[in-house]
Design an enzyme around this catalytic site. Structure first.
Site, PDB file in Angstrom:
ATOM      1  N   LEU A 164       0.959  -1.251   0.002  1.00 48.61           N
ATOM      2  CA  LEU A 164       0.058  -0.003  -0.022  1.00 48.61           C
ATOM      3  C   LEU A 164       0.988   1.170   0.015  1.00 48.61           C
ATOM      4  O   LEU A 164       1.977   1.018   0.514  1.00 48.61           O
ATOM      5  CB  LEU A 164      -0.950  -0.039   1.452  1.00 48.61           C
ATOM      6  CG  LEU A 164      -1.996  -0.967   1.275  1.00 48.61           C
ATOM      7  CD1 LEU A 164      -2.831  -0.682   2.575  1.00 48.61           C
ATOM      8  CD2 LEU A 164      -2.847  -0.723   0.216  1.00 48.61           C
ATOM      9  N   ASP A 165       0.366   2.290  -0.702  1.00 53.31           N
ATOM     10  CA  ASP A 165       0.886   3.667  -0.270  1.00 53.31           C
ATOM     11  C   ASP A 165       1.376   4.067   0.895  1.00 53.31           C
ATOM     12  O   ASP A 165       0.605   3.436   1.856  1.00 53.31           O
ATOM     13  CB  ASP A 165       0.282   4.642  -0.876  1.00 53.31           C
ATOM     14  CG  ASP A 165       0.284   4.666  -2.625  1.00 53.31           C
ATOM     15  OD1 ASP A 165       1.276   3.768  -3.229  1.00 53.31           O
ATOM     16  OD2 ASP A 165      -0.694   5.248  -3.130  1.00 53.31           O
ATOM     17  N   ARG A 166       2.391   4.668   1.324  1.00 56.99           N
ATOM     18  CA  ARG A 166       2.688   5.184   2.609  1.00 56.99           C
ATOM     19  C   ARG A 166       1.618   5.935   3.089  1.00 56.99           C
ATOM     20  O   ARG A 166       1.206   5.811   4.565  1.00 56.99           O
ATOM     21  CB  ARG A 166       4.022   5.873   2.717  1.00 56.99           C
ATOM     22  CG  ARG A 166       4.409   6.250   4.122  1.00 56.99           C
ATOM     23  CD  ARG A 166       5.802   7.202   4.025  1.00 56.99           C
ATOM     24  NE  ARG A 166       5.482   8.216   3.405  1.00 56.99           N
ATOM     25  CZ  ARG A 166       5.292   9.444   4.080  1.00 56.99           C
ATOM     26  NH1 ARG A 166       4.963   9.319   5.215  1.00 56.99           N
ATOM     27  NH2 ARG A 166       4.981  10.523   3.400  1.00 56.99           N
ATOM     28  N   LEU A 167       0.783   6.656   2.383  1.00 56.43           N
ATOM     29  CA  LEU A 167      -0.295   7.493   2.923  1.00 56.43           C
ATOM     30  C   LEU A 167      -1.489   6.927   3.035  1.00 56.43           C
ATOM     31  O   LEU A 167      -2.463   7.215   3.749  1.00 56.43           O
ATOM     32  CB  LEU A 167      -0.464   8.763   2.084  1.00 56.43           C
ATOM     33  CG  LEU A 167       0.941   9.847   1.806  1.00 56.43           C
ATOM     34  CD1 LEU A 167       0.614  10.937   1.317  1.00 56.43           C
ATOM     35  CD2 LEU A 167       1.439  10.397   3.431  1.00 56.43           C
ATOM     36  N   THR A 168      -1.681   5.590   2.556  1.00 56.11           N
ATOM     37  CA  THR A 168      -2.799   4.957   2.656  1.00 56.11           C
ATOM     38  C   THR A 168      -2.938   4.043   3.889  1.00 56.11           C
ATOM     39  O   THR A 168      -1.918   3.153   4.153  1.00 56.11           O
ATOM     40  CB  THR A 168      -3.139   4.174   1.416  1.00 56.11           C
ATOM     41  OG1 THR A 168      -3.163   4.837   0.121  1.00 56.11           O
ATOM     42  CG2 THR A 168      -4.418   3.286   1.172  1.00 56.11           C
TER      43      THR A 168
END
Length: 320
Positions: free
Chosen positions: A148-152
């Site tokens: 997953l993206d770091r921000l998700t």
């Protein structure tokens, strides 16, 4: 066809859940440019800083496959493997817990918080979900089946045994995982939903934001509206991706004119925040994962226990 040489197992243990660095000396030997292993690493690790490599050799921190220290004057041997631990960069701890949703002898499913990278990359090394789980669960062989993206925030699947990782990665590659996401964004009463968005997304190395280009679609997302509120004009969207392009959901909602709240890249790239700024997380959550286990045949269905702040506590979100 030349068979690829399999590297020996790492002779050094992990540190804080992070693997040692493995380097294989080039087979061509650099046309005789390096007489010793040390000379090659000095030339190769240019970002390490003056004297760093020499200090590692003198401290016995560079080892061979037998686990013994490589001497500073050890001759260059093409194809030789060496290992060492890099100095971990200072990282601001991500102050949110990791929840383990499920664990058995084959897999671990974790509920990732916002701002925590899935795997080591760039400046995020020890402050990653993988490193935390390896350390906390005592599973040094743990590997990520996807990212997953770091921000998700939300669900991530890990494999316990390295030799089984490919079977679970194949589920994602062959689109045999049902993934459900949730996002909070502005409500647009003129936007006709549900609909399936199809486009071709290009993510170039070194460029922060992805973009849509002409060509055959490589990104497909089903977009539905779960509910909306009149008092603050927000909506909660249900997103069902059939593909897994980088930033796919963020790009597709932005294309529909309802960019996800807290997104620093879409519709435009915002100035970088300080490393310790954990306010206003991206309002995107990997809510559900469903798949048939390729090894046991069991049917798995997992749900994240997290909530998106802009929907659950809009006043807190607005004042962050």
């Amino acid at each position: 066809m030349r068979r690829r040489t399999q590297p020996p197992p790492a002779p050094l243990p992990q540190r804080r859940g992070v693997d040692p660095v493995r380097v294989r000396l080039p087979l061509d030997g650099g046309d005789g440019a390096w007489a010793t292993v040390r000379e090659h690493l000095v030339a190769r690790l240019t970002g390490a800083g003056p004297g760093t490599v020499e200090a590692m050799f003198h401290a016995g921190a560079v080892v061979g496959a037998d686990g013994l220290a490589v001497a500073p004057d050890a001759p260059y041997r093409p194809g030789m493997f060496v290992w060492f631990h890099r100095e971990l960069p200072p990282e601001v701890p991500v102050p949110f817990p990791v929840e383990v949703v499920y664990r058995d002898e084959h897999i671990v499913v974790a509920d990732k918080p916002h701002f925590l990278a899935t795997t080591p990359r760039g400046s995020h090394v020890s402050e990653t979900l993988l490193a935390r789980l390896r350390h906390d669960l005592g599973l040094p062989g743990l590997g990520a089946a996807h990212r997953l993206d770091r921000l998700t925030a939300g669900l991530v699947l890990f494999t316990v045994r390295p030799e089984e990782r490919g079977a679970y990665q194949g589920l994602f590659r062959d689109r045999r995982v049902h993934k459900e996401y949730e996002a909070v964004a502005r409500h647009d009463p003129e936007l006709e939903l549900p609909r399936t968005v199809r486009s071709r997304i290009l993510k170039e190395r070194g460029v922060l934001a992805a973009r849509e280009v002409a060509g055959e679609p490589n990104a497909v997302t089903r977009v539905e509206i779960a509910e909306h509120r009149e008092r603050d004009g927000l909506a909660r969207y249900r997103l069902l991706p059939a593909t897994g392009q980088t930033h796919q959901l963020r790009v597709h909602l932005n294309t529909l004119g309802v960019p996800i709240l807290g997104d620093p890249l879409y519709p435009e790239v915002a100035p970088a925040t300080e490393p310790g700024d954990f306010r206003r997380p991206l309002q995107l959550l990997a809510r559900g994962l469903e798949f048939t286990d390729p090894l046991t045949g069991a049917r798995h269905s997992f749900a994240s226990g997290r909530t998106l702040q802009a929907w659950a506590s809009p006043e807190e979100w607005a004042g962050a």
